[in-house]
Design a protein around this motif. Structure first.
Motif, mmCIF file in Angstrom:
data_model
loop_
_atom_site.group_PDB
_atom_site.id
_atom_site.type_symbol
_atom_site.label_atom_id
_atom_site.label_comp_id
_atom_site.label_asym_id
_atom_site.label_seq_id
_atom_site.Cartn_x
_atom_site.Cartn_y
_atom_site.Cartn_z
ATOM 1 N N HIS A 125 0.834 -1.202 0.000
ATOM 2 C CA HIS A 125 0.000 0.000 0.000
ATOM 3 C C HIS A 125 0.869 1.253 0.000
ATOM 4 O O HIS A 125 0.576 2.219 -0.721
ATOM 5 C CB HIS A 125 -0.912 -0.011 1.228
ATOM 6 C CG HIS A 125 -1.901 1.110 1.249
ATOM 7 N ND1 HIS A 125 -1.667 2.284 1.934
ATOM 8 C CD2 HIS A 125 -3.120 1.248 0.659
ATOM 9 C CE1 HIS A 125 -2.705 3.096 1.780
ATOM 10 N NE2 HIS A 125 -3.591 2.493 1.010
ATOM 11 N N ARG A 126 1.948 1.230 0.782
ATOM 12 C CA ARG A 126 2.824 2.410 0.875
ATOM 13 C C ARG A 126 3.537 2.678 -0.450
ATOM 14 O O ARG A 126 3.711 3.832 -0.864
ATOM 15 C CB ARG A 126 3.847 2.184 1.990
ATOM 16 C CG ARG A 126 4.820 3.341 2.198
ATOM 17 C CD ARG A 126 4.080 4.628 2.569
ATOM 18 N NE ARG A 126 4.982 5.739 2.702
ATOM 19 C CZ ARG A 126 5.534 6.111 3.861
ATOM 20 N NH1 ARG A 126 5.256 5.437 4.971
ATOM 21 N NH2 ARG A 126 6.344 7.138 3.915
ATOM 22 N N LEU A 127 3.970 1.623 -1.134
ATOM 23 C CA LEU A 127 4.681 1.768 -2.403
ATOM 24 C C LEU A 127 3.730 1.895 -3.590
ATOM 25 O O LEU A 127 4.174 1.993 -4.731
ATOM 26 C CB LEU A 127 5.614 0.577 -2.620
ATOM 27 C CG LEU A 127 6.734 0.406 -1.585
ATOM 28 C CD1 LEU A 127 7.550 -0.842 -1.888
ATOM 29 C CD2 LEU A 127 7.640 1.639 -1.559
ATOM 30 N N LYS A 128 2.410 1.844 -3.325
ATOM 31 C CA LYS A 128 1.382 1.950 -4.359
ATOM 32 C C LYS A 128 1.543 0.856 -5.418
ATOM 33 O O LYS A 128 1.416 1.099 -6.628
ATOM 34 C CB LYS A 128 1.407 3.344 -5.000
ATOM 35 C CG LYS A 128 1.093 4.471 -4.025
ATOM 36 C CD LYS A 128 1.092 5.821 -4.708
ATOM 37 C CE LYS A 128 0.741 6.930 -3.715
ATOM 38 N NZ LYS A 128 0.737 8.284 -4.357
ATOM 39 N N LEU A 129 1.820 -0.339 -4.939
ATOM 40 C CA LEU A 129 1.962 -1.487 -5.823
ATOM 41 C C LEU A 129 0.613 -2.150 -6.018
ATOM 42 O O LEU A 129 -0.297 -1.990 -5.210
ATOM 43 C CB LEU A 129 2.956 -2.493 -5.238
ATOM 44 C CG LEU A 129 4.390 -1.992 -5.054
ATOM 45 C CD1 LEU A 129 5.215 -3.025 -4.298
ATOM 46 C CD2 LEU A 129 5.033 -1.667 -6.396
ATOM 47 N N SER A 130 0.495 -2.925 -7.087
ATOM 48 C CA SER A 130 -0.744 -3.642 -7.336
ATOM 49 C C SER A 130 -0.895 -4.788 -6.347
ATOM 50 O O SER A 130 0.084 -5.282 -5.771
ATOM 51 C CB SER A 130 -0.760 -4.201 -8.763
ATOM 52 O OG SER A 130 0.204 -5.236 -8.904
ATOM 53 N N THR A 131 -2.132 -5.213 -6.160
ATOM 54 C CA THR A 131 -2.393 -6.363 -5.301
ATOM 55 C C THR A 131 -1.684 -7.603 -5.828
ATOM 56 O O THR A 131 -1.130 -8.394 -5.070
ATOM 57 C CB THR A 131 -3.905 -6.627 -5.222
ATOM 58 O OG1 THR A 131 -4.564 -5.456 -4.749
ATOM 59 C CG2 THR A 131 -4.213 -7.783 -4.280
#
Length: 333
Positions: free
Chosen positions: A31-37
């Protein structure tokens, strides 16, 4: 014997607790790195929880006597994808079915990113088929080339997963290492993940050590131990993580944790085995690989039919494990 049982129980407790802390940290990191699920589950979580079963064969091959060490190492390398396909996937399927039919706490359909799941399974089936059937046994140069190809294949997989279109991580629960801070610093998040991994690996080592001594006490052969007993222990992090995520209706993370680990296990540890062992796969070792491919192909096929059928397909894959267990016990007992 009492000490070995205690070691076994403590290792299991450490694995389960650290798996909960690890999943919490991995969600926060994604979530912090704005990565995909999909990337968070299939790469970050998968590689992290794959460390115990990756370390085991390396230690066995490099630090034990060549004959027995190589036997345990190859068995552990092949046992990991086999257990993921025929035990971890079925546990996910059973958890979904129990949640739907008995607990009434979720629906039957698995809400996963089907593109990411299919990519995982295609890479696994391709890489593992090469490892089982196409490796040139006699020519060492070609074996090194094959190993490098599999490593490159995993790098390509990571790049495609990172670039793939998918939803970003949903809001996550409070970080255990910083419960009062809704936006914890990334260093705290990474610290929680690393600490959880250390405890997880230590717990897996204790678990394997306890089971190994108990198994040898009862006269189990090294290959039977490495193909069945050790992978059950070292795959516990993936199983525990995925069950936690399924109950929290985070299906993409649950599935990706296992399918991503299958890709990892069919490329990097296999490459190590191809280069540093004889890698002449026959008998029960070959059967385990074939069963893993069949279970993976079944899950992939049903993903094209209907999402509501995927839990049943994952559960049915457990039949391969039961059949294999019967064959193994019949041969050694």
């Amino acid at each position: 014997m009492l000490f070995d049982i205690l070691l076994f129980v403590l290792g299991l407790i450490f694995i389960l607790i650290s798996a909960e802390v690890f999943t919490n940290g991995i969600e926060a990191l994604g979530h912090r790195l704005k990565l995909s699920t999909n990337f968070t589950g299939s790469v970050l979580a998968a590689v992290g929880t794959a460390l115990p079963e990756t370390i085991l064969p390396i230690i066995a091959v490099l630090f034990f006597a060549e004959g027995k060490g190589h036997e345990i190492g190859v068995g552990a390398i092949l046992g990991a994808p086999f257990m993921l396909a025929t035990l971890a996937f079925p546990l996910i399927g059973i958890t979904v079915l129990l949640g739907y039919f008995l607990l009434r706490k979720r629906d039957l359909e698995l809400h996963i990113e089907t593109i990411g799941f299919r990519r995982d399974m295609v890479f696994f089936l391709f890489a593992y088929s090469i490892a089982l059937f196409i490796v040139p046994f006699e020519n060492h140069t070609l074996r090194i080339f094959t190993a490098l190809f599999l490593v490159g294949l995993y790098v390509l997989y990571v790049m495609l997963t990172l670039k793939g279109k998918s939803n970003e991580m949903d809001a996550v629960e409070k970080l255990y290492f910083s419960p009062n801070n809704p936006h914890p610093h990334i260093i705290i998040i990474i610290t929680q993940v690393v600490v959880a991994l250390i405890v997880m690996i230590s717990g897996a080592h204790m678990f394997v050590s306890g089971i190994e001594k108990i198994s040898l006490h009862f006269g189990f052969p090294a290959l039977l131990f490495s193909l069945i007993v050790a992978p059950i222990a070292t795959e516990l992090p993936e199983k525990a993580n995925s069950i936690y995520w399924i109950f929290r209706k985070k299906d993409s993370l649950a599935i990706g944790n296992v399918s991503g680990a299958m890709v990892f296990q069919s490329t990097l540890p296999v490459s190590f085995g191809i280069v540093f062992t004889e890698w002449n796969i026959t008998g029960l070792a070959l059967v385990s690989g074939i069963f893993a491919i069949m279970a993976g192909f079944l899950a992939l096929t049903l993903s094209y039919v209907e999402k509501r059928l995927i839990p049943f397909g994952l559960t049915i894959g457990g039949i391969f494990y039961i059949v294999y267990l019967y064959l193994a016990v019949k041969e050694f007992v």
